[in-house]
Scaffold this active site. Structure first.
Site, PDB file in Angstrom:
ATOM      1  CE  LYS A 157      -3.880  -1.877   2.629  1.00 59.57           C
ATOM      2  NZ  LYS A 157      -4.791  -1.655   3.757  1.00 59.57           N
ATOM      3  N   GLY A 163      -8.649   5.356  -1.674  1.00 58.67           N
ATOM      4  CA  GLY A 163      -9.463   4.905  -2.801  1.00 58.67           C
ATOM      5  C   GLY A 163      -8.887   3.712  -3.544  1.00 58.67           C
ATOM      6  CE1 TYR A 201      -6.474  -8.263  -0.240  1.00 59.79           C
ATOM      7  CE2 TYR A 201      -6.257 -10.546  -0.951  1.00 59.79           C
ATOM      8  CZ  TYR A 201      -6.923  -9.327  -0.989  1.00 59.79           C
ATOM      9  OH  TYR A 201      -8.022  -9.183  -1.777  1.00 59.79           O
ATOM     10  CG  HIS A 207     -15.432  -0.951   5.226  1.00 54.89           C
ATOM     11  ND1 HIS A 207     -14.679  -0.154   4.406  1.00 54.89           N
ATOM     12  CD2 HIS A 207     -15.820  -0.164   6.244  1.00 54.89           C
ATOM     13  CE1 HIS A 207     -14.622   1.058   4.926  1.00 54.89           C
ATOM     14  NE2 HIS A 207     -15.315   1.077   6.036  1.00 54.89           N
ATOM     15  CG  ASN A 288     -12.180   7.783   6.829  1.00 56.87           C
ATOM     16  OD1 ASN A 288     -11.097   7.735   6.254  1.00 56.87           O
ATOM     17  ND2 ASN A 288     -13.081   6.840   6.707  1.00 56.87           N
ATOM     18  NE  ARG A 290     -13.571  11.767   4.522  1.00 53.12           N
ATOM     19  CZ  ARG A 290     -14.173  10.595   4.399  1.00 53.12           C
ATOM     20  NH1 ARG A 290     -15.398  10.428   4.849  1.00 53.12           N
ATOM     21  NH2 ARG A 290     -13.554   9.563   3.833  1.00 53.12           N
ATOM     22  NE  ARG A 336     -22.290   6.107   0.254  1.00 45.08           N
ATOM     23  CZ  ARG A 336     -21.034   6.498   0.430  1.00 45.08           C
ATOM     24  NH1 ARG A 336     -20.349   6.986  -0.598  1.00 45.08           N
ATOM     25  NH2 ARG A 336     -20.462   6.403   1.597  1.00 45.08           N
TER      26      ARG A 336
HETATM   27  C1  MV4 Z   1      -6.869  -4.173   2.820  1.00 42.68           C
HETATM   28  C2  MV4 Z   1      -7.589  -5.267   2.301  1.00 42.68           C
HETATM   29  C3  MV4 Z   1      -7.207  -6.528   2.690  1.00 42.68           C
HETATM   30  N1  MV4 Z   1      -6.170  -6.688   3.546  1.00 42.68           N
HETATM   31  N2  MV4 Z   1      -5.848  -4.374   3.674  1.00 42.68           N
HETATM   32  C4  MV4 Z   1      -9.066  -0.761   0.254  1.00 42.68           C
HETATM   33  C5  MV4 Z   1      -9.040   0.728   0.412  1.00 42.68           C
HETATM   34  C6  MV4 Z   1      -8.250   1.029   1.624  1.00 42.68           C
HETATM   35  N3  MV4 Z   1      -8.969   1.889   2.496  1.00 42.68           N
HETATM   36  C7  MV4 Z   1      -7.948  -0.303   2.254  1.00 42.68           C
HETATM   37  N4  MV4 Z   1      -8.435  -1.323   1.384  1.00 42.68           N
HETATM   38  C8  MV4 Z   1      -8.208  -2.642   1.656  1.00 42.68           C
HETATM   39  N5  MV4 Z   1      -7.192  -2.905   2.513  1.00 42.68           N
HETATM   40  C9  MV4 Z   1      -5.513  -5.616   4.004  1.00 42.68           C
HETATM   41  N6  MV4 Z   1      -4.485  -5.793   4.846  1.00 42.68           N
HETATM   42  C10 MV4 Z   1      -8.663  -5.011   1.439  1.00 42.68           C
HETATM   43  C11 MV4 Z   1      -8.972  -3.691   1.109  1.00 42.68           C
HETATM   44  C12 MV4 Z   1     -10.107  -3.505   0.233  1.00 42.68           C
HETATM   45  C13 MV4 Z   1     -11.276  -2.902   0.708  1.00 42.68           C
HETATM   46  C14 MV4 Z   1     -11.397  -2.428   2.006  1.00 42.68           C
HETATM   47  C15 MV4 Z   1     -12.561  -1.832   2.432  1.00 42.68           C
HETATM   48  C16 MV4 Z   1     -13.645  -1.714   1.567  1.00 42.68           C
HETATM   49  C17 MV4 Z   1     -13.548  -2.179   0.300  1.00 42.68           C
HETATM   50  C18 MV4 Z   1     -12.381  -2.776  -0.162  1.00 42.68           C
HETATM   51  C19 MV4 Z   1     -12.297  -3.274  -1.465  1.00 42.68           C
HETATM   52  C20 MV4 Z   1     -11.152  -3.835  -1.920  1.00 42.68           C
HETATM   53  C21 MV4 Z   1     -10.042  -3.958  -1.068  1.00 42.68           C
END
Ligand code: MV4
Length: 449
Positions: A157, A163, A201, A207, A288, A290, A336
Site C-alpha cells: 500500500k 481509494g 492481506y 468493512h 477518517n 471528517r 446511495r
Molecule cells: C486491505 C484489504 C485486505 N487486507 N488491507 C481498500 C481501500 C483502503 N482503504 C484499504 N483497502 C483494503 N485494505 C488488508 N491488509 C482489502 C482492502 C479492500 C477494501 C477495504 C474496504 C472496503 C472495500 C475494499 C475493497 C477492496 C479492497
C-alpha cells in the site's frame, strides 16, 4: 456559539450542514462554482458567494477563494463537509491562521491520520488491533524479506494512499516483484510520496467502521458501528447499522476499543475508525477525520445529530454526556442513489424532469435535487441518500423496499433498480456478504446475459 458558518461544499452535504445551522440559529454562507448557481444549497443559505469556475480545483478546492469568502461575509467558522478540502490539514491550518474556526479535528491529528504509516504507529500505541505490517519498504529485496516475515498473501500500500490507488496484492515472491514496482509507480503518479509499505492481506473481510465523537477536553463517546461492505470500486453503495455480522458482546468490545483509542490519540470532533473484520477479529485500517456520507444511519439509531455535535464541539462546548447515556434503537440502512446507468455505472448528468421522494415513518431522504434541476457533469454522481429506520433489520428492509418503490426520478438514469436488486438477494437478506460481494454479484449478472 458561532453567528455565521460558511459551508465549504456543495450538494446534499451542503444542505445537511445548512439544516443543522438553521436549527441552531446560526446564519449560513454558501459558496458555489459557476456551474452551481442554481443549486439548492445556494438558494437556502442566507448568503452565497461564487468562488470560481466549474472545475473543483478552481472552486471547491480553492483554499484562498474560500477563506476570502469567509472574510467578506464575516463568517466565524467553516464546515468542510466531506470530500473536497475536508481532510486537508493544510486547509484547516490556514483557516485557523485567519482567525476562523475549522469545524473538524485539530490539523495535527488530521496530518497524523492522513499518513498511513504514522497513523498505524499511533494507533498501535493507542491500543487498536492492526493487521501485521512492515515499515516503509526500501527495495524489492526488502519487500520480499518482509513478505516472508508476515507470510503470504500480502498487500502493498502507498503511505498516502486512498481509494485503493497504489494497492497491490502478492501471493508469492514472483508476484511480489511486480506488486512492489507497480504500487510504487502508482503511488508516485497519484500522491506526493511514493513510499509504500506492506500488510498481511485479508481475503474475505467485511468493512466495519466505528463512529466517534470527542470534545476539546478529552471526553469521548462512540456511536456504534456501520457495516459498509456493499461497495464497488471503493465506492460504498449500501451501509447499515448495526452490522449483521456482530453480536452484542463484540459490538461493545470494539466500541470501547475505538472510544478509548480516540481518547489516547487526543482526537477531537467527529471521526470514523475503519476496520476490516474477518473470522471474528478486527483490524484497524485508517481513521477518517471528517463527517462521512453514511452518518445518517448512525443518527437514526443513536438519536444524535452528528453535524450539530460537530458545530457545538468546534465552538468549545463540552460533550455533556457519556457512553452510558447513549442508547441504540433499531436498525438503519442507507442506499446511495447515483445519477448513473445501473448496469455500467456510467455517470448520467442531465435535467430532472420528475422528482417525488418517498416519506412516511422511518424514512429520510437527504438530497439537493428539485424538479427541473439540472445535474451538472462536473462533480460526484451521488444525488440522494435514502435512509430507513425500523425496529428490526427485517422491518428496516421491508421499509427500504417500500421506499425505493415510491421513489420517482425521471430525466436521468439512477441506481435505484440496482438497489432493488441487491436487497432482494438471499445473501443480502441473510446479512451474508463481504467487501467483494457486490463485484461478484455484478459479474455473475453480466455472465448470465
Ligand atoms: C486491505 C484489504 C485486505 N487486507 N488491507 C481498500 C481501500 C483502503 N482503504 C484499504 N483497502 C483494503 N485494505 C488488508 N491488509 C482489502 C482492502 C479492500 C477494501 C477495504 C474496504 C472496503 C472495500 C475494499 C475493497 C477492496 C479492497
Amino acid at each position: 456559539m458561532f453567528e455565521k458558518v460558511l459551508i465549504a461544499n456543495r450538494g446534499e452535504v451542503a444542505l445537511r450542514i445548512h439544516r443543522a445551522c438553521r436549527e441552531m440559529g446560526i446564519k449560513t454562507v454558501a459558496v458555489h462554482s459557476e456551474a452551481d448557481a442554481d443549486a439548492m444549497h445556494v438558494r437556502l443559505a442566507d448568503e452565497a458567494v461564487c468562488i470560481g469556475p466549474a472545475r473543483s480545483t478552481d472552486s471547491y478546492l480553492n483554499m484562498s477563494a474560500i477563506i476570502s469568502a469567509a472574510h467578506i461575509t464575516g463568517a466565524d467558522a467553516i464546515h468542510p463537509g466531506f470530500g473536497f478540502l475536508s481532510e486537508s490539514a493544510d486547509f484547516a491550518e490556514m483557516v485557523e491562521e485567519h482567525g476562523i474556526t475549522f469545524i473538524g479535528p485539530r490539523p495535527e491529528i488530521m496530518r497524523q491520520m492522513g499518513d498511513k504509516i504514522t497513523a498505524r504507529e499511533a494507533s498501535i500505541k493507542a491500543g487498536l488491533p492492526v493487521v501485521p505490517g512492515s515499515p516503509a519498504l526500501e527495495s524489492v529485496e526488502h519487500a520480499i524479506e518482509w513478505a516472508h516475515k508476515i507470510g503470504y498473501p500480502v498487500i502493498v500500500k502507498a503511505k498516502d494512499g486512498g481509494g485503493g490507488k497504489g494497492m497491490k496484492t502478492a501471493f508469492n515472491d514472483e508476484e511480489m516483484k511486480e506488486a512492489y514496482t507497480m504500487a510504487k509507480a502508482e503511488a508516485k503518479n497519484a500522491f506526493t510520496s511514493d513510499v509504500v509499505y506492506m500488510e498481511k492481506y485479508l481475503q474475505k473481510p467485511r468493512h466495519i467502521e466505528m463512529q466517534v465523537l470527542a470534545d476539546n477536553y478529552g471526553n469521548v463517546v462512540h456511536l456504534g458501528e456501520r457495516d459498509c461492505s456493499i461497495q464497488r470500486n471503493h465506492q460504498k453503495v449500501i451501509e447499515e447499522t448495526p452490522s449483521p455480522a456482530l453480536n452484542q458482546k463484540q459490538r461493545e468490545e470494539i466500541g470501547e476499543i475505538a472510544r478509548h483509542a480516540a481518547e489516547v490519540l487526543g482526537y477531537n470532533n467527529a471521526g470514523t475508525m475503519e476496520f476490516l473484520y474477518e473470522d471474528g477479529k478486527f483490524y484497524f485500517l485508517e481513521m477518517n477525520t471528517r463527517l462521512q456520507v453514511e452518518h445518517p444511519i448512525t443518527e437514526a439509531i443513536s438519536g444524535i445529530d452528528i453535524v450539530k455535535e460537530q458545530i457545538r464541539i468546534a465552538s468549545g462546548a463540552q460533550l455533556g454526556y457519556s457512553q452510558k447515556d447513549i442508547q441504540f434503537n433499531g436498525h438503519a440502512i442507507e442506499c446511495r442513489i447515483n445519477a448513473e446507468d445501473p448496469e455500467t455505472f456510467a455517470p448520467w448528468p442531465g435535467k430532472i424532469t420528475e422528482w417525488h421522494a418517498p416519506g412516511g415513518l422511518g424514512v429520510r431522504v437527504d438530497s439537493e435535487i428539485y424538479s427541473g434541476y439540472k445535474i451538472p457533469p462536473f462533480y460526484d454522481s451521488m444525488i440522494a441518500k435514502l435512509i430507513v429506520h425500523g425496529k428490526t433489520r427485517n422491518a428496516a428492509l421491508m421499509r427500504l423496499r417500500r421506499a425505493l418503490e415510491e421513489f420517482v426520478i425521471e430525466g436521468v438514469k439512477t441506481t435505484i433498480p440496482l438497489h432493488q436488486e441487491i436487497i432482494s438477494q438471499t445473501d443480502f437478506i441473510d446479512g451474508q456478504y463481504n467487501i467483494h460481494w457486490l463485484e461478484k454479484f455484478m459479474n455473475s449478472k453480466q455472465s448470465a446475459k
